[in-house]
Design a protein around this motif. Structure first.
Motif, PDB file in Angstrom:
ATOM      1  N   ARG A 129      43.221  27.626  42.627  1.00  0.00           N
ATOM      2  CA  ARG A 129      43.402  26.402  42.969  1.00  0.00           C
ATOM      3  C   ARG A 129      43.042  25.282  42.033  1.00  0.00           C
ATOM      4  NH1 ARG A 129      40.879  28.525  47.883  1.00  0.00           N
ATOM      5  NH2 ARG A 129      42.633  29.445  49.220  1.00  0.00           N
ATOM      6  N   ILE A 130      41.906  25.522  41.334  1.00  0.00           N
ATOM      7  CA  ILE A 130      41.456  24.523  40.535  1.00  0.00           C
ATOM      8  C   ILE A 130      42.065  24.688  39.267  1.00  0.00           C
ATOM      9  CG2 ILE A 130      39.051  23.958  39.393  1.00  0.00           C
ATOM     10  CD1 ILE A 130      37.828  25.398  41.906  1.00  0.00           C
ATOM     11  N   THR A 131      42.199  25.616  38.708  1.00  0.00           N
ATOM     12  CA  THR A 131      42.779  25.563  37.169  1.00  0.00           C
ATOM     13  C   THR A 131      44.558  26.141  37.148  1.00  0.00           C
ATOM     14  OG1 THR A 131      42.171  28.133  37.096  1.00  0.00           O
ATOM     15  CG2 THR A 131      40.421  26.392  36.547  1.00  0.00           C
ATOM     16  N   ASN A 132      45.018  26.489  38.335  1.00  0.00           N
ATOM     17  CA  ASN A 132      46.409  27.123  38.091  1.00  0.00           C
ATOM     18  C   ASN A 132      46.202  28.289  37.491  1.00  0.00           C
ATOM     19  OD1 ASN A 132      47.374  25.153  39.967  1.00  0.00           O
ATOM     20  ND2 ASN A 132      48.262  23.871  38.379  1.00  0.00           N
ATOM     21  N   VAL A 133      45.459  29.273  37.174  1.00  0.00           N
ATOM     22  CA  VAL A 133      45.382  30.270  36.451  1.00  0.00           C
ATOM     23  C   VAL A 133      44.856  31.241  37.300  1.00  0.00           C
ATOM     24  CG1 VAL A 133      44.112  31.598  34.736  1.00  0.00           C
ATOM     25  CG2 VAL A 133      44.873  29.079  34.296  1.00  0.00           C
ATOM     26  N   ASN A 134      45.653  32.550  37.186  1.00  0.00           N
ATOM     27  CA  ASN A 134      45.124  33.676  38.070  1.00  0.00           C
ATOM     28  C   ASN A 134      43.983  34.276  37.314  1.00  0.00           C
ATOM     29  OD1 ASN A 134      45.306  36.619  38.661  1.00  0.00           O
ATOM     30  ND2 ASN A 134      46.750  35.927  40.162  1.00  0.00           N
ATOM     31  N   LEU A 135      42.766  34.514  38.026  1.00  0.00           N
ATOM     32  CA  LEU A 135      41.562  34.801  37.449  1.00  0.00           C
ATOM     33  C   LEU A 135      41.406  36.362  37.071  1.00  0.00           C
ATOM     34  CD1 LEU A 135      38.665  34.409  36.737  1.00  0.00           C
ATOM     35  CD2 LEU A 135      38.192  34.965  39.237  1.00  0.00           C
ATOM     36  N   ARG A 136      41.933  37.223  37.880  1.00  0.00           N
ATOM     37  CA  ARG A 136      41.746  38.738  37.422  1.00  0.00           C
ATOM     38  C   ARG A 136      42.879  38.945  36.298  1.00  0.00           C
ATOM     39  NH1 ARG A 136      38.510  42.033  40.321  1.00  0.00           N
ATOM     40  NH2 ARG A 136      37.790  41.183  42.252  1.00  0.00           N
ATOM     41  N   ASN A 137      44.061  38.542  36.549  1.00  0.00           N
ATOM     42  CA  ASN A 137      45.305  38.908  35.597  1.00  0.00           C
ATOM     43  C   ASN A 137      44.960  38.333  34.321  1.00  0.00           C
ATOM     44  OD1 ASN A 137      46.268  40.120  38.009  1.00  0.00           O
ATOM     45  ND2 ASN A 137      48.018  38.707  37.990  1.00  0.00           N
ATOM     46  N   GLN A 138      44.569  37.272  34.183  1.00  0.00           N
ATOM     47  CA  GLN A 138      44.393  36.410  32.869  1.00  0.00           C
ATOM     48  C   GLN A 138      43.111  37.145  32.077  1.00  0.00           C
ATOM     49  OE1 GLN A 138      45.923  34.425  31.207  1.00  0.00           O
ATOM     50  NE2 GLN A 138      44.394  33.764  29.551  1.00  0.00           N
ATOM     51  N   PHE A 139      42.154  37.339  33.088  1.00  0.00           N
ATOM     52  CA  PHE A 139      40.633  38.026  32.404  1.00  0.00           C
ATOM     53  C   PHE A 139      41.109  39.322  31.878  1.00  0.00           C
ATOM     54  CE2 PHE A 139      36.748  39.827  32.620  1.00  0.00           C
ATOM     55  CZ  PHE A 139      35.905  39.115  31.870  1.00  0.00           C
ATOM     56  N   TYR A 140      41.657  39.998  32.598  1.00  0.00           N
ATOM     57  CA  TYR A 140      41.680  41.707  32.177  1.00  0.00           C
ATOM     58  C   TYR A 140      42.745  41.701  31.151  1.00  0.00           C
ATOM     59  CZ  TYR A 140      38.873  42.537  36.227  1.00  0.00           C
ATOM     60  OH  TYR A 140      37.840  42.523  37.309  1.00  0.00           O
ATOM     61  N   ALA A 141      43.911  40.702  31.213  1.00  0.00           N
ATOM     62  CA  ALA A 141      45.084  40.986  30.073  1.00  0.00           C
ATOM     63  C   ALA A 141      44.640  40.818  28.896  1.00  0.00           C
ATOM     64  CB  ALA A 141      46.004  40.162  30.621  1.00  0.00           C
ATOM     65  N   VAL A 142      43.818  39.484  28.777  1.00  0.00           N
ATOM     66  CA  VAL A 142      43.477  39.123  27.440  1.00  0.00           C
ATOM     67  C   VAL A 142      42.297  39.872  26.788  1.00  0.00           C
ATOM     68  CG1 VAL A 142      42.717  37.095  26.091  1.00  0.00           C
ATOM     69  CG2 VAL A 142      44.295  36.797  27.913  1.00  0.00           C
ATOM     70  N   LEU A 143      41.372  40.209  27.804  1.00  0.00           N
ATOM     71  CA  LEU A 143      40.111  41.033  27.328  1.00  0.00           C
ATOM     72  C   LEU A 143      40.532  42.274  26.963  1.00  0.00           C
ATOM     73  CD1 LEU A 143      37.046  41.512  27.194  1.00  0.00           C
ATOM     74  CD2 LEU A 143      37.205  42.118  29.420  1.00  0.00           C
ATOM     75  N   ASP A 144      41.600  43.157  27.523  1.00  0.00           N
ATOM     76  CA  ASP A 144      42.197  44.123  26.978  1.00  0.00           C
ATOM     77  C   ASP A 144      42.931  44.168  25.778  1.00  0.00           C
ATOM     78  OD1 ASP A 144      41.189  45.550  29.162  1.00  0.00           O
ATOM     79  OD2 ASP A 144      42.762  45.695  30.304  1.00  0.00           O
ATOM     80  N   GLN A 145      43.486  42.986  25.448  1.00  0.00           N
ATOM     81  CA  GLN A 145      44.228  42.666  24.353  1.00  0.00           C
ATOM     82  C   GLN A 145      43.302  42.711  23.270  1.00  0.00           C
ATOM     83  OE1 GLN A 145      46.356  39.204  24.341  1.00  0.00           O
ATOM     84  NE2 GLN A 145      46.728  38.863  22.064  1.00  0.00           N
ATOM     85  N   HIS A 146      42.111  41.910  23.211  1.00  0.00           N
ATOM     86  CA  HIS A 146      41.104  41.660  22.083  1.00  0.00           C
ATOM     87  C   HIS A 146      39.851  42.903  22.159  1.00  0.00           C
ATOM     88  CE1 HIS A 146      42.791  37.920  21.450  1.00  0.00           C
ATOM     89  NE2 HIS A 146      42.652  37.266  22.209  1.00  0.00           N
ATOM     90  N   THR A 147      39.965  43.701  23.045  1.00  0.00           N
ATOM     91  CA  THR A 147      38.855  44.806  23.155  1.00  0.00           C
ATOM     92  C   THR A 147      38.851  45.608  21.708  1.00  0.00           C
ATOM     93  OG1 THR A 147      38.586  44.765  25.346  1.00  0.00           O
ATOM     94  CG2 THR A 147      37.943  46.755  24.207  1.00  0.00           C
ATOM     95  N   PRO A 148      40.122  46.164  21.338  1.00  0.00           N
ATOM     96  CA  PRO A 148      39.916  47.092  20.276  1.00  0.00           C
ATOM     97  C   PRO A 148      39.620  46.027  18.804  1.00  0.00           C
ATOM     98  CG  PRO A 148      42.034  47.115  21.444  1.00  0.00           C
ATOM     99  CD  PRO A 148      41.492  46.080  21.877  1.00  0.00           C
TER     100      PRO A 148
END
Length: 362
Positions: free
Chosen positions: A174-193
């Motif tokens: 509601r505050i950011t118009n961003v899905n917390l879990r989807n955004q966090f895990y998707a980008v974190l997994d992308q940058h983890t390697p």
């Protein structure tokens, strides 16, 4: 350019397309004579137009603007400064201080709040009803957080649904118009390697930071299973070390076999990892559980891993408008801007900019 075209240009510019500087370059006829920049007159005109527009919004009752109205001025020199005791949007919040729903009043929203409290206390919660009521009462929560600055424990006592993970994620959206879990895990997994590769490069060097990274990587290599949760834990736990930040009060450990409650006195913000003698290690890759502590209060508990704890903590910081831990500013700014994609328009510090560029390298 006639008056109608100029008004249209002002509206476009006010909506975020700032083309004031480029217009005189593209259209030489628009360059202001006698101006070094060529657009100074445009800038001042837009500034006054925006001032008039904000005045109209304030008089119409727009809370995000009227929150600063009626403060110190020439006519009221004894009043507070406009910037005193006011929490401003500073992390790319889209809905920072929305107006109350037109069909609702303070009294009706208070009744909904009491209904939420009753529903949360039930053994079988109606999550759909809670979600609906939380959506309707969103504006009154933001008003209380921003204008009254309540204690976290008192505020969550009034709004216990924010202790539910699904409702906290919904509040963040509601505050950011961003899905917390989807955004966090998707980008974190992308940058983890790439992060793991950077940690290993740094660990191969000499120095205190390299030694600390070697210790973390050594513990990671000793784990029997290297699943996605392990990799996320490594990426997040080594991040503040890589950024040369350290806060022993943030990462805390609680041995459940030695005490019934964790030691959280004088703890502004912390992630407390519950461990046993069998699972205890300096990094805690296999915790019994993790709890989030805010202002000496266990806000959320029984979180299975570090990545979930970080994601929920980011949600709490937005929902409660909390400050980042002073000793981990770069770590949380990285999570906000790089992982969550919530850019506030401010330039990254050199350390973070260097890390961002390293992540983007093939």
């Amino acid at each position: 350019m006639d008056t109608e075209d100029f008004d249209l240009f002002c509206k476009v510019s006010c909506n975020g397309i700032y083309i004031t500087q480029s217009l005189p370059i593209i259209f030489a006829c628009l360059k202001e004579p006698g101006s070094v920049s060529g657009w100074y007159g445009w800038k001042m005109s837009l500034k006054f137009k925006m001032g008039d527009y904000r005045g109209k919004l304030s008089r119409s009752g727009c809370l995000e603007v009227s929150v600063n109205a009626g403060k110190r001025s020439k006519n009221y020199p004894d009043k507070e400064h406009p910037h005193s005791n006011i929490k401003r949007a500073r992390r790319a919040e889209v809905n920072f201080l929305p107006n109350l729903p037109k069909e609702e009043s303070q009294a009706s929203l208070e009744e909904m709040r009491l209904q939420i409290m009753d529903e949360v206390q039930k053994s079988q919660q109606n999550l759909r009803l809670i979600e609906k009521l939380m959506q309707k009462t969103f504006a009154i929560r933001r008003l209380e957080i921003i204008q009254e600055n309540p204690q976290v424990k008192d505020f969550l006592g009034k709004w216990p649904a924010l202790r539910i993970e699904s409702q906290l994620c919904a509040e963040f959206q509601r505050i950011t118009n961003v899905n917390l879990r989807n955004q966090f895990y998707a980008v974190l997994d992308q940058h983890t390697p790439r992060l793991m590769a950077l940690y290993r490069q740094k660990a191969a060097r000499t120095g205190k930071i390299s030694e600390a990274l070697r210790d973390i990587l050594k513990i990671y290599e000793l784990q029997e299973v290297h699943d996605v949760n392990m990799k996320r834990t490594l990426a997040l736990r080594a991040l503040p070390v890589y950024l040369r930040e350290e806060d022993p009060q943030f990462f805390k450990t609680w041995n459940v076999e030695e005490s019934d409650e964790p030691g959280i006195i004088d703890t502004p913000v912390a992630l407390v990892t519950a461990v046993t003698e069998d699972t205890a290690d300096p990094v805690n890759f296999s915790p019994a559980s993790i709890c989030i502590v805010v202002e000496d209060d266990v806000t959320m508990s029984d979180i299975p891993n570090l990545a979930d704890a970080f994601a929920l903590l980011i949600g709490l910081m937005y929902a409660l408008h909390l400050d980042y831990p002073k000793k981990l500013i770069n770590t949380f700014t990285f999570i906000q801007k790089i992982i969550m994609g919530l850019d506030d328009g401010k330039a990254l510090k050199p350390r973070l900019l260097s890390l961002k560029n390293d992540l983007l390298m093939e």
